[in-house]
Design a protein around this motif. Structure first.
Motif, mmCIF file in Angstrom:
data_model
loop_
_atom_site.group_PDB
_atom_site.id
_atom_site.type_symbol
_atom_site.label_atom_id
_atom_site.label_comp_id
_atom_site.label_asym_id
_atom_site.label_seq_id
_atom_site.Cartn_x
_atom_site.Cartn_y
_atom_site.Cartn_z
ATOM 1 N N GLN A 92 6.625 10.745 1.826
ATOM 2 C CA GLN A 92 7.670 9.861 0.982
ATOM 3 C C GLN A 92 7.795 8.291 1.228
ATOM 4 O O GLN A 92 7.468 8.072 2.569
ATOM 5 N N GLY A 93 8.085 7.463 0.311
ATOM 6 C CA GLY A 93 8.318 6.057 1.141
ATOM 7 C C GLY A 93 7.420 5.292 1.266
ATOM 8 O O GLY A 93 7.504 4.321 2.124
ATOM 9 N N VAL A 94 6.263 5.332 0.519
ATOM 10 C CA VAL A 94 5.142 4.394 0.755
ATOM 11 C C VAL A 94 4.855 3.793 -0.577
ATOM 12 O O VAL A 94 4.678 4.200 -1.572
ATOM 13 N N SER A 95 4.868 2.569 -0.533
ATOM 14 C CA SER A 95 4.763 1.400 -1.678
ATOM 15 C C SER A 95 3.469 1.470 -2.081
ATOM 16 O O SER A 95 2.162 1.741 -1.258
ATOM 17 N N GLU A 96 3.120 1.051 -3.323
ATOM 18 C CA GLU A 96 1.688 0.820 -3.756
ATOM 19 C C GLU A 96 0.977 -0.321 -2.933
ATOM 20 O O GLU A 96 -0.290 -0.253 -2.587
ATOM 21 N N ASP A 97 1.769 -1.445 -2.567
ATOM 22 C CA ASP A 97 1.185 -2.418 -1.798
ATOM 23 C C ASP A 97 0.762 -1.906 -0.219
ATOM 24 O O ASP A 97 -0.211 -2.322 0.155
ATOM 25 N N ALA A 98 1.465 -1.018 0.238
ATOM 26 C CA ALA A 98 1.114 -0.483 1.531
ATOM 27 C C ALA A 98 0.020 0.557 1.408
ATOM 28 O O ALA A 98 -0.957 0.455 2.257
ATOM 29 N N LYS A 99 -0.194 1.192 0.281
ATOM 30 C CA LYS A 99 -1.504 1.884 0.026
ATOM 31 C C LYS A 99 -2.688 0.983 -0.223
ATOM 32 O O LYS A 99 -3.725 1.191 0.398
ATOM 33 N N THR A 100 -2.634 0.057 -0.984
ATOM 34 C CA THR A 100 -3.489 -0.967 -1.119
ATOM 35 C C THR A 100 -3.786 -1.595 0.178
ATOM 36 O O THR A 100 -5.005 -1.839 0.509
#
Length: 230
Positions: free
Chosen positions: A135-143
């Protein structure tokens, strides 16, 4: 006027002559015994043989320091290797896939004495999608995680993943370790990221060798692959 007066003999001429005349000192052996040099350890004059002995002692001392550094680094590497081994063993002993992330984090903290560790994994099987680590992971963080081809070490400078820690303000230096299938520096997207943090600004300083962090990344990714859809 002769050429000798126009081109006086220089020290380089003498040095070149001696270098190219190996038999000179055999024919004039008495010169070697009479040569006196200034000692580097005080302003006293010493014989050529004594000066050579001092130079050899200095070389031996420098070699001893290098050997001791090699032994010290070898011992440090053995300690790290042993810790990685114990940590990997703890992952293999976990029976429940759901318990694996918490064990991975706690054992990483204890084996490597890291004050704070956080883990996020995404694109997991639906059985685990509601667990805290998913939970709690933005798309920016994944990128951002996918853009890392090796661990990042340094200050956090507003990186989102630092907020995954229990005490973000205590993170004076961090290591960000992307998790992806296969090799650490592979081309595929990351499916997770580990955050290691310390209150010591020098613990994960920029420029730190990341070999063992890359081994941790590959082992962690292999273990956490159990959480991904089949």
């Amino acid at each position: 006027m002769s050429n000798d007066h126009m081109n006086p003999i220089t020290e380089d001429d003498i040095a070149n002559y001696l270098a190219n005349s190996p038999g000179f000192f055999e024919r004039h052996a008495e010169l070697l015994a009479s040569v006196m040099l200034t000692s580097p350890h005080g302003n006293r004059a010493v014989s050529l043989q004594e000066r050579q002995a001092e130079m050899l002692r200095e070389k031996i001392k420098a070699l001893e320091h290098r050997i001791m550094d090699m032994v010290r680094h070898g011992n440090e590497n053995m300690v790290i290797s042993d810790r990685v081994h114990r940590w990997a063993k703890s992952l293999l002993l976990v029976q429940s896939s759901r318990a694996l992330p918490a064990t991975l984090v706690s054992e990483l903290q204890s084996q490597f004495m890291v004050p704070q560790v956080a883990l996020k994994v995404w694109d997991v099987d639906t059985r685990y999608a509601q667990d805290p680590y998913a939970q709690g992971v933005s798309e920016d963080a994944k990128t951002f995680a996918s853009s890392l081809t090796q661990p990042y070490c340094g200050v956090h400078s507003g990186i989102e993943a630092v907020r995954w820690l229990d005490e973000p303000n205590a993170a004076m230096s961090i290591a960000l370790i992307p998790l992806r299938p296969g090799a650490m520096n592979g081309a595929g997207p990351a499916f997770g990221m580990l955050v290691l943090a310390s209150p010591d600004p020098q613990r994960f300083q920029s420029g730190l060798a990341t070999d063992f962090l890359e081994r941790i990344a590959e082992l962690a990714a292999a273990a956490l692959s159990r959480l991904r859809p089949r």
